[in-house]
Scaffold this motif. Structure first.
Motif, PDB file in Angstrom:
ATOM      1  N   ALA A  64     -35.586  39.068  74.270  1.00  0.00           N
ATOM      2  CA  ALA A  64     -35.363  38.488  72.954  1.00  0.00           C
ATOM      3  C   ALA A  64     -36.026  37.118  72.881  1.00  0.00           C
ATOM      4  O   ALA A  64     -36.368  36.524  73.901  1.00  0.00           O
ATOM      5  CB  ALA A  64     -33.862  38.346  72.691  1.00  0.00           C
ATOM      6  N   ILE A  65     -36.219  36.617  71.672  1.00  0.00           N
ATOM      7  CA  ILE A  65     -36.670  35.245  71.469  1.00  0.00           C
ATOM      8  C   ILE A  65     -35.445  34.357  71.630  1.00  0.00           C
ATOM      9  O   ILE A  65     -34.472  34.492  70.894  1.00  0.00           O
ATOM     10  CB  ILE A  65     -37.306  35.070  70.076  1.00  0.00           C
ATOM     11  N   LEU A  66     -35.471  33.468  72.621  1.00  0.00           N
ATOM     12  CA  LEU A  66     -34.331  32.601  72.886  1.00  0.00           C
ATOM     13  C   LEU A  66     -34.449  31.324  72.062  1.00  0.00           C
ATOM     14  O   LEU A  66     -35.532  30.792  71.877  1.00  0.00           O
ATOM     15  CB  LEU A  66     -34.266  32.251  74.371  1.00  0.00           C
ATOM     16  N   ARG A 101     -52.425  31.109  59.707  1.00  0.00           N
ATOM     17  CA  ARG A 101     -51.366  31.813  58.981  1.00  0.00           C
ATOM     18  C   ARG A 101     -51.394  33.261  59.451  1.00  0.00           C
ATOM     19  O   ARG A 101     -52.400  33.947  59.320  1.00  0.00           O
ATOM     20  CB  ARG A 101     -51.601  31.732  57.473  1.00  0.00           C
ATOM     21  N   PRO A 102     -50.300  33.735  60.040  1.00  0.00           N
ATOM     22  CA  PRO A 102     -50.309  35.094  60.596  1.00  0.00           C
ATOM     23  C   PRO A 102     -50.454  36.171  59.526  1.00  0.00           C
ATOM     24  O   PRO A 102     -49.986  36.019  58.401  1.00  0.00           O
ATOM     25  CB  PRO A 102     -48.960  35.203  61.307  1.00  0.00           C
ATOM     26  N   ASP A 103     -51.099  37.250  59.913  1.00  0.00           N
ATOM     27  CA  ASP A 103     -51.255  38.421  59.050  1.00  0.00           C
ATOM     28  C   ASP A 103     -49.912  39.139  58.939  1.00  0.00           C
ATOM     29  O   ASP A 103     -49.092  39.091  59.850  1.00  0.00           O
ATOM     30  CB  ASP A 103     -52.302  39.359  59.670  1.00  0.00           C
ATOM     31  N   ARG A 104     -49.700  39.810  57.826  1.00  0.00           N
ATOM     32  CA  ARG A 104     -48.446  40.535  57.604  1.00  0.00           C
ATOM     33  C   ARG A 104     -48.188  41.572  58.703  1.00  0.00           C
ATOM     34  O   ARG A 104     -47.049  41.747  59.158  1.00  0.00           O
ATOM     35  CB  ARG A 104     -48.511  41.242  56.236  1.00  0.00           C
ATOM     36  N   LEU A 105     -49.239  42.249  59.175  1.00  0.00           N
ATOM     37  CA  LEU A 105     -49.076  43.238  60.237  1.00  0.00           C
ATOM     38  C   LEU A 105     -48.538  42.604  61.518  1.00  0.00           C
ATOM     39  O   LEU A 105     -47.672  43.176  62.197  1.00  0.00           O
ATOM     40  CB  LEU A 105     -50.403  43.947  60.532  1.00  0.00           C
ATOM     41  N   LEU A 106     -49.041  41.412  61.861  1.00  0.00           N
ATOM     42  CA  LEU A 106     -48.561  40.716  63.049  1.00  0.00           C
ATOM     43  C   LEU A 106     -47.118  40.265  62.870  1.00  0.00           C
ATOM     44  O   LEU A 106     -46.298  40.388  63.782  1.00  0.00           O
ATOM     45  CB  LEU A 106     -49.462  39.521  63.362  1.00  0.00           C
ATOM     46  N   MET A 107     -46.802  39.760  61.689  1.00  0.00           N
ATOM     47  CA  MET A 107     -45.426  39.342  61.411  1.00  0.00           C
ATOM     48  C   MET A 107     -44.467  40.524  61.538  1.00  0.00           C
ATOM     49  O   MET A 107     -43.367  40.392  62.071  1.00  0.00           O
ATOM     50  CB  MET A 107     -45.320  38.722  60.012  1.00  0.00           C
ATOM     51  N   ASP A 108     -44.891  41.685  61.051  1.00  0.00           N
ATOM     52  CA  ASP A 108     -44.053  42.877  61.173  1.00  0.00           C
ATOM     53  C   ASP A 108     -43.860  43.270  62.636  1.00  0.00           C
ATOM     54  O   ASP A 108     -42.780  43.674  63.048  1.00  0.00           O
ATOM     55  CB  ASP A 108     -44.662  44.050  60.393  1.00  0.00           C
ATOM     56  N   GLU A 109     -44.922  43.140  63.433  1.00  0.00           N
ATOM     57  CA  GLU A 109     -44.840  43.468  64.864  1.00  0.00           C
ATOM     58  C   GLU A 109     -43.883  42.521  65.586  1.00  0.00           C
ATOM     59  O   GLU A 109     -43.039  42.942  66.359  1.00  0.00           O
ATOM     60  CB  GLU A 109     -46.238  43.384  65.494  1.00  0.00           C
ATOM     61  N   VAL A 110     -44.011  41.223  65.330  1.00  0.00           N
ATOM     62  CA  VAL A 110     -43.132  40.231  65.955  1.00  0.00           C
ATOM     63  C   VAL A 110     -41.716  40.356  65.405  1.00  0.00           C
ATOM     64  O   VAL A 110     -40.741  40.183  66.133  1.00  0.00           O
ATOM     65  CB  VAL A 110     -43.677  38.799  65.734  1.00  0.00           C
ATOM     66  N   GLY A 111     -41.597  40.718  64.134  1.00  0.00           N
ATOM     67  CA  GLY A 111     -40.295  40.835  63.492  1.00  0.00           C
ATOM     68  C   GLY A 111     -39.412  41.931  64.069  1.00  0.00           C
ATOM     69  O   GLY A 111     -38.222  41.983  63.801  1.00  0.00           O
ATOM     70  N   LYS A 112     -39.991  42.792  64.907  1.00  0.00           N
ATOM     71  CA  LYS A 112     -39.215  43.872  65.513  1.00  0.00           C
ATOM     72  C   LYS A 112     -38.342  43.383  66.662  1.00  0.00           C
ATOM     73  O   LYS A 112     -37.486  44.099  67.136  1.00  0.00           O
ATOM     74  CB  LYS A 112     -40.158  44.971  66.024  1.00  0.00           C
ATOM     75  N   VAL A 113     -38.592  42.162  67.147  1.00  0.00           N
ATOM     76  CA  VAL A 113     -37.809  41.649  68.271  1.00  0.00           C
ATOM     77  C   VAL A 113     -36.476  41.105  67.783  1.00  0.00           C
ATOM     78  O   VAL A 113     -36.287  40.854  66.596  1.00  0.00           O
ATOM     79  CB  VAL A 113     -38.560  40.531  69.039  1.00  0.00           C
ATOM     80  N   VAL A 118     -33.467  38.064  68.137  1.00  0.00           N
ATOM     81  CA  VAL A 118     -33.299  36.673  68.532  1.00  0.00           C
ATOM     82  C   VAL A 118     -31.924  36.521  69.160  1.00  0.00           C
ATOM     83  O   VAL A 118     -30.986  37.226  68.796  1.00  0.00           O
ATOM     84  CB  VAL A 118     -33.468  35.695  67.341  1.00  0.00           C
ATOM     85  N   GLN A 119     -31.834  35.604  70.114  1.00  0.00           N
ATOM     86  CA  GLN A 119     -30.583  35.447  70.846  1.00  0.00           C
ATOM     87  C   GLN A 119     -30.437  33.995  71.241  1.00  0.00           C
ATOM     88  O   GLN A 119     -31.391  33.380  71.719  1.00  0.00           O
ATOM     89  CB  GLN A 119     -30.641  36.344  72.082  1.00  0.00           C
TER      90      GLN A 119
END
Length: 196
Positions: A2-4, A111-123, A125-126
């Motif tokens: 997770a993203i800490l 500025r990140p691309d929407r596809l990258l944001m979606d990929e990172v958004g799958k993680v 956070v904790q």
């Protein structure tokens, strides 16, 4: 994985003193990936050899640099948008002579691309289990700790001061420098060492 993160207090202006302080989340990095590691991961996902990946990344860096130097935005599908960002080197008005010489490159805006944001958004956070906050000590509490410390030591280094007071490096440095300036301590050897 997770993203800490942990919660930190927002800085307060003099008008906000006494109000409950708002908090903001701050990322705790889980390490970093080197270019060599990234090249190896890219090579495993495609038919290019690792040498080919090295050549492509090198060519990408040079091609992007050339385009950005011409003032163009660069878009990499699935990665994002890059553009140069300028800043004036001193205050400029309409009456300022040679305005064009008072501008420099501040950096590259990403500025990140929407596809990258979606990929990172799958993680997920904790919140981190270990706090990295500095202890909130008064000047009197710091003086008491140092007085006790100097009963068995002739000098204190910034790192020792940091551990003694349970502070982060930046907070310890902020407290350490005034000790030297306020003559509560003297420089001994390096700028990061003080003794009474």
């Amino acid at each position: 994985m997770a993203i800490l993160f942990d919660w930190y207090e927002n800085p307060q202006s003099s008008e906000q003193q006494g109000e409950e302080n708002a908090l903001h989340p701050r990322l705790r990095l889980n390490g970093k990936m080197s270019t060599a590691q990234l090249r190896a991961r890219i090579q495993k996902r495609c038919t290019l050899t690792e040498t080919d990946v090295i050549a492509v990344l090198d060519a990408l860096s040079h091609a992007m640099g050339e385009e950005l130097a011409e003032g163009r935005q660069v878009h990499l599908d699935g990665i994002g948008f890059f553009r140069p960002n300028l800043v004036s080197t001193e205050p400029v008005t309409e009456k300022t002579k040679r305005k064009n010489t008072k501008v420099r490159l501040k950096g590259i805006v990403y500025r990140p691309d929407r596809l990258l944001m979606d990929e990172v958004g799958k993680v997920k956070v904790q919140r981190t289990r270990f706090s990295f906050h500095s202890s909130k000590l008064t000047d009197e509490e710091i003086d008491a700790l140092l007085t006790e410390f100097f009963t068995t030591h002739d000098f204190v280094q910034r790192k020792s001061f940091q551990l003694l007071c349970s502070m982060t490096q930046s907070t310890a440095s902020r407290h350490f420098t005034p000790l030297v300036r306020g003559r509560k301590a003297e420089k001994c050897g390096t700028s990061q060492t003080t003794g009474l």
